[in-house]
Design a protein around this motif. Structure first.
Motif, PDB file in Angstrom:
ATOM      1  N   GLU A  85       0.841  -1.193   0.000  1.00  0.00           N
ATOM      2  CA  GLU A  85       0.000   0.000   0.000  1.00  0.00           C
ATOM      3  C   GLU A  85       0.876   1.244   0.000  1.00  0.00           C
ATOM      4  O   GLU A  85       1.691   1.443   0.885  1.00  0.00           O
ATOM      5  N   ASP A  86       0.685   2.053  -1.024  1.00  0.00           N
ATOM      6  CA  ASP A  86       1.345   3.352  -1.102  1.00  0.00           C
ATOM      7  C   ASP A  86       0.368   4.367  -0.525  1.00  0.00           C
ATOM      8  O   ASP A  86      -0.512   4.870  -1.224  1.00  0.00           O
ATOM      9  N   LYS A  88       0.885   7.381   0.462  1.00  0.00           N
ATOM     10  CA  LYS A  88       1.080   8.726  -0.085  1.00  0.00           C
ATOM     11  C   LYS A  88       0.196   8.976  -1.295  1.00  0.00           C
ATOM     12  O   LYS A  88      -0.408  10.028  -1.413  1.00  0.00           O
ATOM     13  N   SER A  89       0.135   8.012  -2.201  1.00  0.00           N
ATOM     14  CA  SER A  89      -0.643   8.220  -3.422  1.00  0.00           C
ATOM     15  C   SER A  89      -2.131   7.990  -3.201  1.00  0.00           C
ATOM     16  O   SER A  89      -2.951   8.484  -3.963  1.00  0.00           O
ATOM     17  N   ASP A  91      -3.776   5.217  -3.563  1.00  0.00           N
ATOM     18  CA  ASP A  91      -4.348   4.283  -4.539  1.00  0.00           C
ATOM     19  C   ASP A  91      -4.913   3.027  -3.901  1.00  0.00           C
ATOM     20  O   ASP A  91      -5.550   2.237  -4.579  1.00  0.00           O
ATOM     21  N   GLN A 110      12.803   2.731  -5.716  1.00  0.00           N
ATOM     22  CA  GLN A 110      11.396   2.443  -5.939  1.00  0.00           C
ATOM     23  C   GLN A 110      11.131   0.947  -5.857  1.00  0.00           C
ATOM     24  O   GLN A 110      12.025   0.138  -6.006  1.00  0.00           O
ATOM     25  N   ASN A 127       0.925   2.522 -14.254  1.00  0.00           N
ATOM     26  CA  ASN A 127       1.694   3.576 -14.893  1.00  0.00           C
ATOM     27  C   ASN A 127       1.426   3.563 -16.382  1.00  0.00           C
ATOM     28  O   ASN A 127       0.811   2.646 -16.914  1.00  0.00           O
ATOM     29  N   ILE A 139       3.170  -0.993 -11.930  1.00  0.00           N
ATOM     30  CA  ILE A 139       3.023   0.004 -10.872  1.00  0.00           C
ATOM     31  C   ILE A 139       4.390   0.242 -10.248  1.00  0.00           C
ATOM     32  O   ILE A 139       5.128  -0.707  -9.967  1.00  0.00           O
ATOM     33  N   ILE A 141       6.228   2.221  -6.964  1.00  0.00           N
ATOM     34  CA  ILE A 141       6.015   2.906  -5.692  1.00  0.00           C
ATOM     35  C   ILE A 141       7.310   3.631  -5.361  1.00  0.00           C
ATOM     36  O   ILE A 141       8.306   3.003  -4.996  1.00  0.00           O
TER      37      ILE A 141
END
Length: 183
Positions: A85-86, A88-89, A91, A110, A127, A139, A141
């Motif tokens: 789980e990102d 920050k984004s 998503d 990343q 992406n 994807i 991160i």
């Protein structure tokens, strides 16, 4: 084997450099504004106004980033039994069952995630085609500005993926119909 969740937080030690720099830029902006309003010569007003503008833009950006890092106590990236789980984004969680391959790219700071067959009715944010072409990942991160130990992170990601694949295989074996005993 039970793995511990991995939580990556923002680096706090960079505040030592960025907060004083933001304060310095605020002082430069105030000094430039003083000269812009007090100076009678057009050239002085122009240079001082430009200096104030640049100081406000640079100092404001760095100051805002430093304040976000100071006030944000939540982890930016979480790796656990549910998936990646990102935070920050925003998503959401990428479940392990959707992941075909995941690897840590220390050179680019990343995590690269290649998705398997997409689940019915579900879609993960991916992406663009160019990023996929150059990184081989659906994807990415980004880990810029996060505090982590590269080797521990790489081992942790591999361990969680291995454990998730074992659980998925066990569920698949258990749900397989039993052999009726004839061909």
């Amino acid at each position: 084997m039970s793995l511990k969740p991995i939580a990556l937080y923002r680096r706090r030690w960079t505040l030592v450099f960025s907060l004083p720099f933001a304060a310095f830029m605020a002082i430069v902006a105030l000094y430039s504004l003083y000269f812009a309003f007090a100076g009678g010569d057009r050239l002085v007003v122009l240079i001082a106004g430009g200096s104030a503008f640049v100081s406000i833009c640079v100092g404001g950006t760095i100051g805002r980033s430093a304040l976000e890092a100071l006030l944000d106590k939540a982890p930016a990236v979480v790796i656990d039994e549910h998936g990646l789980e990102d935070v920050k984004s925003g998503d959401g969680v990428i479940p392990w069952r959707d992941i075909a391959e995941v690897r840590f790219d220390s050179g680019r700071d990343q995590i690269l995630v290649r998705l398997g067959a997409s689940p019915p009715g579900g879609s993960q944010p991916t992406n663009g085609a160019m990023t996929r072409l150059f990184t081989g990942a659906d994807i990415t991160i980004p880990l810029d500005g996060l505090s982590y130990h590269p080797i521990k992170l790489q081992r942790g990601i591999a361990g969680w993926l291995r454990q998730a694949r074992a659980e998925i295989a066990a569920v698949a074996r258990a749900s397989r119909p039993s052999d009726p005993g004839f061909l």
